[in-house]
Design a protein around this motif. Structure first.
Motif, PDB file in Angstrom:
ATOM      1  N   TRP A 291       0.844  -1.209   0.000  1.00 56.08           N
ATOM      2  CA  TRP A 291       0.000   0.000   0.000  1.00 56.08           C
ATOM      3  C   TRP A 291       0.877   1.256   0.000  1.00 56.08           C
ATOM      4  O   TRP A 291       0.614   2.204  -0.741  1.00 56.08           O
ATOM      5  CB  TRP A 291      -0.919  -0.026   1.207  1.00 56.08           C
ATOM      6  CG  TRP A 291      -2.062   0.953   1.159  1.00 56.08           C
ATOM      7  CD1 TRP A 291      -2.152   2.134   1.826  1.00 56.08           C
ATOM      8  CD2 TRP A 291      -3.275   0.823   0.411  1.00 56.08           C
ATOM      9  NE1 TRP A 291      -3.351   2.760   1.549  1.00 56.08           N
ATOM     10  CE2 TRP A 291      -4.066   1.981   0.675  1.00 56.08           C
ATOM     11  CE3 TRP A 291      -3.775  -0.142  -0.458  1.00 56.08           C
ATOM     12  CZ2 TRP A 291      -5.314   2.174   0.115  1.00 56.08           C
ATOM     13  CZ3 TRP A 291      -5.030   0.053  -1.023  1.00 56.08           C
ATOM     14  CH2 TRP A 291      -5.784   1.197  -0.745  1.00 56.08           C
ATOM     15  N   ALA A 292       1.907   1.254   0.809  1.00 51.11           N
ATOM     16  CA  ALA A 292       2.809   2.412   0.875  1.00 51.11           C
ATOM     17  C   ALA A 292       3.531   2.612  -0.446  1.00 51.11           C
ATOM     18  O   ALA A 292       3.694   3.755  -0.916  1.00 51.11           O
ATOM     19  CB  ALA A 292       3.815   2.228   2.011  1.00 51.11           C
ATOM     20  N   ALA A 293       3.983   1.520  -1.082  1.00 42.51           N
ATOM     21  CA  ALA A 293       4.711   1.633  -2.345  1.00 42.51           C
ATOM     22  C   ALA A 293       3.835   2.184  -3.460  1.00 42.51           C
ATOM     23  O   ALA A 293       4.329   2.857  -4.368  1.00 42.51           O
ATOM     24  CB  ALA A 293       5.267   0.263  -2.737  1.00 42.51           C
ATOM     25  N   ARG A 294       2.532   1.924  -3.376  1.00 40.66           N
ATOM     26  CA  ARG A 294       1.630   2.413  -4.422  1.00 40.66           C
ATOM     27  C   ARG A 294       1.207   3.860  -4.203  1.00 40.66           C
ATOM     28  O   ARG A 294       1.160   4.643  -5.156  1.00 40.66           O
ATOM     29  CB  ARG A 294       0.379   1.518  -4.481  1.00 40.66           C
ATOM     30  CG  ARG A 294      -0.644   2.001  -5.502  1.00 40.66           C
ATOM     31  CD  ARG A 294      -1.881   1.124  -5.496  1.00 40.66           C
ATOM     32  NE  ARG A 294      -2.872   1.637  -6.443  1.00 40.66           N
ATOM     33  CZ  ARG A 294      -4.094   1.140  -6.585  1.00 40.66           C
ATOM     34  NH1 ARG A 294      -4.464   0.094  -5.854  1.00 40.66           N
ATOM     35  NH2 ARG A 294      -4.939   1.673  -7.459  1.00 40.66           N
ATOM     36  N   TRP A 295       0.907   4.210  -2.953  1.00 44.39           N
ATOM     37  CA  TRP A 295       0.266   5.492  -2.685  1.00 44.39           C
ATOM     38  C   TRP A 295       1.193   6.549  -2.084  1.00 44.39           C
ATOM     39  O   TRP A 295       0.995   7.737  -2.339  1.00 44.39           O
ATOM     40  CB  TRP A 295      -0.922   5.292  -1.749  1.00 44.39           C
ATOM     41  CG  TRP A 295      -1.995   4.415  -2.309  1.00 44.39           C
ATOM     42  CD1 TRP A 295      -2.155   3.074  -2.088  1.00 44.39           C
ATOM     43  CD2 TRP A 295      -3.058   4.787  -3.204  1.00 44.39           C
ATOM     44  NE1 TRP A 295      -3.250   2.600  -2.766  1.00 44.39           N
ATOM     45  CE2 TRP A 295      -3.826   3.634  -3.465  1.00 44.39           C
ATOM     46  CE3 TRP A 295      -3.438   5.987  -3.797  1.00 44.39           C
ATOM     47  CZ2 TRP A 295      -4.943   3.638  -4.282  1.00 44.39           C
ATOM     48  CZ3 TRP A 295      -4.555   6.005  -4.615  1.00 44.39           C
ATOM     49  CH2 TRP A 295      -5.287   4.843  -4.859  1.00 44.39           C
ATOM     50  N   PHE A 296       2.146   6.152  -1.293  1.00 49.92           N
ATOM     51  CA  PHE A 296       2.978   7.135  -0.585  1.00 49.92           C
ATOM     52  C   PHE A 296       4.292   7.332  -1.342  1.00 49.92           C
ATOM     53  O   PHE A 296       5.368   6.904  -0.912  1.00 49.92           O
ATOM     54  CB  PHE A 296       3.204   6.691   0.856  1.00 49.92           C
ATOM     55  CG  PHE A 296       1.953   6.772   1.685  1.00 49.92           C
ATOM     56  CD1 PHE A 296       1.656   7.915   2.413  1.00 49.92           C
ATOM     57  CD2 PHE A 296       1.048   5.714   1.700  1.00 49.92           C
ATOM     58  CE1 PHE A 296       0.485   7.996   3.161  1.00 49.92           C
ATOM     59  CE2 PHE A 296      -0.123   5.784   2.448  1.00 49.92           C
ATOM     60  CZ  PHE A 296      -0.406   6.927   3.175  1.00 49.92           C
ATOM     61  N   THR A 297       4.151   7.999  -2.500  1.00 49.48           N
ATOM     62  CA  THR A 297       5.285   8.242  -3.395  1.00 49.48           C
ATOM     63  C   THR A 297       5.457   9.739  -3.601  1.00 49.48           C
ATOM     64  O   THR A 297       4.554  10.534  -3.297  1.00 49.48           O
ATOM     65  CB  THR A 297       5.054   7.562  -4.755  1.00 49.48           C
ATOM     66  OG1 THR A 297       3.939   8.196  -5.420  1.00 49.48           O
ATOM     67  CG2 THR A 297       4.747   6.074  -4.576  1.00 49.48           C
ATOM     68  N   ARG A 298       6.611  10.127  -4.137  1.00 49.68           N
ATOM     69  CA  ARG A 298       6.859  11.566  -4.316  1.00 49.68           C
ATOM     70  C   ARG A 298       5.963  12.171  -5.395  1.00 49.68           C
ATOM     71  O   ARG A 298       5.592  13.339  -5.315  1.00 49.68           O
ATOM     72  CB  ARG A 298       8.337  11.829  -4.631  1.00 49.68           C
ATOM     73  CG  ARG A 298       8.920  11.077  -5.805  1.00 49.68           C
ATOM     74  CD  ARG A 298      10.376  11.489  -6.025  1.00 49.68           C
ATOM     75  NE  ARG A 298      11.022  10.754  -7.108  1.00 49.68           N
ATOM     76  CZ  ARG A 298      11.776   9.689  -6.937  1.00 49.68           C
ATOM     77  NH1 ARG A 298      11.988   9.205  -5.719  1.00 49.68           N
ATOM     78  NH2 ARG A 298      12.331   9.073  -7.969  1.00 49.68           N
ATOM     79  N   GLU A 299       5.586  11.377  -6.424  1.00 46.42           N
ATOM     80  CA  GLU A 299       4.683  11.911  -7.451  1.00 46.42           C
ATOM     81  C   GLU A 299       3.250  12.045  -6.942  1.00 46.42           C
ATOM     82  O   GLU A 299       2.448  12.774  -7.535  1.00 46.42           O
ATOM     83  CB  GLU A 299       4.705  11.006  -8.695  1.00 46.42           C
ATOM     84  CG  GLU A 299       5.962  11.134  -9.541  1.00 46.42           C
ATOM     85  CD  GLU A 299       7.126  10.331  -8.967  1.00 46.42           C
ATOM     86  OE1 GLU A 299       8.245  10.457  -9.499  1.00 46.42           O
ATOM     87  OE2 GLU A 299       6.910   9.571  -7.982  1.00 46.42           O
ATOM     88  N   ASN A 300       2.932  11.335  -5.873  1.00 46.21           N
ATOM     89  CA  ASN A 300       1.577  11.373  -5.331  1.00 46.21           C
ATOM     90  C   ASN A 300       1.508  12.207  -4.054  1.00 46.21           C
ATOM     91  O   ASN A 300       0.619  12.023  -3.219  1.00 46.21           O
ATOM     92  CB  ASN A 300       1.093   9.941  -5.038  1.00 46.21           C
ATOM     93  CG  ASN A 300      -0.418   9.831  -4.977  1.00 46.21           C
ATOM     94  OD1 ASN A 300      -1.121  10.445  -5.774  1.00 46.21           O
ATOM     95  ND2 ASN A 300      -0.927   9.056  -4.042  1.00 46.21           N
ATOM     96  N   ALA A 301       2.448  13.123  -3.896  1.00 46.61           N
ATOM     97  CA  ALA A 301       2.528  13.940  -2.678  1.00 46.61           C
ATOM     98  C   ALA A 301       2.674  15.414  -3.028  1.00 46.61           C
ATOM     99  O   ALA A 301       3.092  15.775  -4.135  1.00 46.61           O
ATOM    100  CB  ALA A 301       3.714  13.497  -1.825  1.00 46.61           C
ATOM    101  N   VAL A 302       2.308  16.256  -2.082  1.00 40.28           N
ATOM    102  CA  VAL A 302       2.549  17.698  -2.160  1.00 40.28           C
ATOM    103  C   VAL A 302       2.963  18.170  -0.763  1.00 40.28           C
ATOM    104  O   VAL A 302       2.319  17.812   0.238  1.00 40.28           O
ATOM    105  CB  VAL A 302       1.302  18.471  -2.627  1.00 40.28           C
ATOM    106  CG1 VAL A 302       1.496  19.979  -2.422  1.00 40.28           C
ATOM    107  CG2 VAL A 302       0.999  18.199  -4.087  1.00 40.28           C
ATOM    108  N   LEU A 303       4.022  18.954  -0.716  1.00 41.28           N
ATOM    109  CA  LEU A 303       4.480  19.553   0.540  1.00 41.28           C
ATOM    110  C   LEU A 303       4.100  21.019   0.550  1.00 41.28           C
ATOM    111  O   LEU A 303       4.283  21.715  -0.442  1.00 41.28           O
ATOM    112  CB  LEU A 303       6.004  19.408   0.664  1.00 41.28           C
ATOM    113  CG  LEU A 303       6.684  20.197   1.797  1.00 41.28           C
ATOM    114  CD1 LEU A 303       6.265  19.650   3.158  1.00 41.28           C
ATOM    115  CD2 LEU A 303       8.210  20.144   1.638  1.00 41.28           C
ATOM    116  N   TRP A 304       3.531  21.493   1.655  1.00 35.66           N
ATOM    117  CA  TRP A 304       3.281  22.933   1.798  1.00 35.66           C
ATOM    118  C   TRP A 304       3.936  23.434   3.085  1.00 35.66           C
ATOM    119  O   TRP A 304       3.984  22.728   4.096  1.00 35.66           O
ATOM    120  CB  TRP A 304       1.788  23.264   1.775  1.00 35.66           C
ATOM    121  CG  TRP A 304       0.946  22.604   2.839  1.00 35.66           C
ATOM    122  CD1 TRP A 304       0.208  21.468   2.741  1.00 35.66           C
ATOM    123  CD2 TRP A 304       0.741  23.083   4.189  1.00 35.66           C
ATOM    124  NE1 TRP A 304      -0.437  21.184   3.924  1.00 35.66           N
ATOM    125  CE2 TRP A 304      -0.128  22.163   4.827  1.00 35.66           C
ATOM    126  CE3 TRP A 304       1.201  24.186   4.895  1.00 35.66           C
ATOM    127  CZ2 TRP A 304      -0.544  22.331   6.146  1.00 35.66           C
ATOM    128  CZ3 TRP A 304       0.796  24.346   6.217  1.00 35.66           C
ATOM    129  CH2 TRP A 304      -0.076  23.420   6.823  1.00 35.66           C
TER     130      TRP A 304
END
Length: 571
Positions: free
Chosen positions: A152-165
């Motif tokens: 689950w982490a490998a699929r969803w918690f990736t740099r392309e699927n994230a935004v930092l503010w």
């Protein structure tokens, strides 16, 4: 002004703030991406990522929403760098040694969570899938393994699927976002369990709640504020019926938004609150919208946009838009759109709100008189299969190769194996099937003349990834036929999740017996008199006997009516 930057391949938003630095790392994944049989996986992963951080002097937390999971904190530049770097490291190398501990923490969190008035609304609109999962417990926790979480982490918690503010002057020194490569995940399509709208359902809470789906727009967000003002004015200020009247607007990430409104009520005022709530909606639907209310809503929004902290305050919603691919307005564009909204625009939104409305009314109330259709609590069909009679009442359980049906008063309940969202299995043999349409069916072996092969067939037909093993129950909590000298403590059959069966009273059976005896005492002689008058024609001076016949049959029907009504209620 919000700057667009990049940190280790993660899109980053930076805006100045006059207060302490704060930051959030958001991922495009949430409960709506799960299945009911594995629900809780995102929440569990969020807990595991934060667990090793222990107690800190700065504030940090995580949140799992329907389409977004966020890790956020407030503190010094060094604290933020340390926190976010550690979160990413934990997501990449999960501390699975705490897996069972965190599962217990989540179960405790759920058991201690207070029931919100709106908890059941998602399942009524969406069923037991995607956005409807927010209404259900996290049943999937027990079956989740360390490998499930890593995948689950490998699929969803990736740099392309994230935004930092970051609300601050600069990117914190030493910040590292060591996330794996992946792809941006789309927002899941929202399902519907409603054959038609506007619809309504009854719930035990002392409130009337409106849930609508509208196209995302500035006009729709303003309409929520206008609706709240109207409800406050009519139900609290003028009629004094409600204390809490609220309305809100929540973008869903797919071009639409959920618009909800609520008005609470005392038990003796529920009829009046429901009527006043519906009248307020009708008033707005026909275009009776005050320009002053629109002006007040616009002015309130412009006051927020005019503050020095506006860019920092907009960062979380800006990140949401980036992750979901929706357009983000600049402050100037937002101000221009606010000024352009007219009463006619709000009228159009009001019609859209009504056309998609799902109204929650207190138990014992209806809304069909206002044009709302009752949301289904039963299935439209039954499957073919082997029939097993119920030990009490007149129900029949039917187990077939296609699915399972319960046939009883009120209509059938059916869950097809292909549409089964979850199969809950207890060691004592009890089973509960919940379909994707939220139809729920409990099978208690103690309450049916059930062959063991029936349960084995159900277990074999439901895919393994939809089965959840439940903990053993206290024997006192296993329902037994009343003839066995123990009360039936839980339902032996199901219905649409959220519906509540009618309560039975001690006086019902005695009343049915007395009504039946008196009806028989009057109906028997009336039948014989009627038969005799048809066989032997009456004379002119005996015409009064027909009046006796009419009165006799009328009394018989009146006395038999309680039997019919109470029998239907008990079923």
């Amino acid at each position: 002004m919000i700057q667009h930057l990049d940190v280790d391949g993660v899109p980053t938003l930076l805006a100045p703030t006059g207060g302490p630095m704060r930051a959030g790392l958001a991922f495009r994944v949430g409960t709506a991406d799960e299945t009911l049989a594995r629900s809780g996986i995102t929440h569990l992963l969020e807990h595991l990522a934060l667990a090793p951080l222990g107690v800190a002097d700065y504030h940090f937390n995580g949140a799992t929403a329907p389409v977004l999971t966020t890790f956020h904190m407030q503190g010094s530049e060094q604290d933020i760098a340390t926190f976010l770097t550690a979160v990413c490291a934990n997501l990449t190398a999960l501390p699975t040694d705490r897996l069972e501990v965190e599962k217990e923490i989540l179960r405790t969190e759920w058991s201690g969570r207070g029931n919100s008035i709106v908890d059941s609304i998602p399942l009524w609109r969406h069923g037991a899938r995607d956005h409807g999962l927010a209404s259900y417990p996290e049943w999937g926790l027990s079956a989740l393994t360390a490998d499930d979480l890593r995948q689950w982490a490998a699929r969803w918690f990736t740099r392309e699927n994230a935004v930092l503010w970051i609300a601050g002057d600069r990117i914190p020194a030493g910040l590292r976002l060591a996330l794996p490569a992946g792809v941006r995940q789309p927002v899941p399509a929202a399902s519907s369990a409603l054959p038609s709208t506007p619809a309504y359902f009854a719930n035990g809470s002392r409130a009337v709640v409106l849930d609508s789906v509208v196209r995302r727009s500035t006009a729709a967000s303003l309409f929520a504020e206008v609706l709240e003002r109207e409800l406050f004015r009519s139900l609290r200020q003028e009629a004094g019926l409600s204390y809490q009247t609220t309305a809100g607007y929540d973008p869903r990430g797919d071009g639409y938004a959920t618009l909800r409104a609520l008005a609470d009520a005392l038990p003796q005022k529920q009829d009046a609150v429901l009527g006043g709530f519906v009248d307020t909606l009708a008033k707005l639907r026909v275009g009776r919208i005050e320009q002053a209310d629109l002006d007040a809503a616009v002015g309130k929004r412009q006051d927020v946009l005019g503050t020095a902290e506006v860019d920092a305050a907009r960062l979380p919603s800006y990140a949401f838009n980036v992750l979901t691919g929706e357009r983000t307005l600049t402050v100037e564009e937002h101000q221009a759109e606010l000024k352009a909204v007219t009463v006619a625009d709000l009228h159009e939104v009001a019609r859209e709100v009504t056309s998609t409305a799902l109204l929650m009314v207190p138990d014992g109330h209806r809304a069909d008189w206002a044009g709302f259709t009752a949301a289904p609590t039963r299935s439209t069909h039954a499957v073919a299969g082997t029939a097993y009679r119920e030990k009490e009442d007149d129900g029949e359980l039917r187990v077939g190769g296609e699915g399972v049906s319960y046939l009883g008063p009120g209509g059938p309940l059916t869950v097809r194996y292909a549409d089964c969202a979850v199969l809950l299995a207890w060691p004592d043999g009890a089973r509960q099937l919940i379909g994707t349409d939220a139809i729920s069916m409990r099978i208690e072996p103690t309450m049916f003349h059930l062959h063991p092969d029936a349960l084995r067939m159900i277990d074999a037909q439901v895919p393994a990834d939809r089965r959840v093993l439940m903990p053993a129950r206290d024997p006192e909590h296993i329902p037994q036929p009343r003839s066995a000298g123990r009360p039936d403590r839980s339902p032996a059959r199901g219905q649409r999740s959220g519906a509540t069966p009618a309560k039975r009273s001690w006086w019902e059976i005695p009343l049915m017996v007395v009504s039946g005896l008196v009806a028989l005492a009057i109906g028997g002689p009336t039948f014989l008199l009627t038969l005799g008058m048809f066989i032997t024609p009456t004379g002119q001076d005996e015409q009064w006997l027909w009046g006796v016949v009419v009165v006799g049959w009328l009394l018989t029907v009146i006395l038999a009516l309680p039997i019919v009504l109470l029998r239907r209620r008990r079923r």
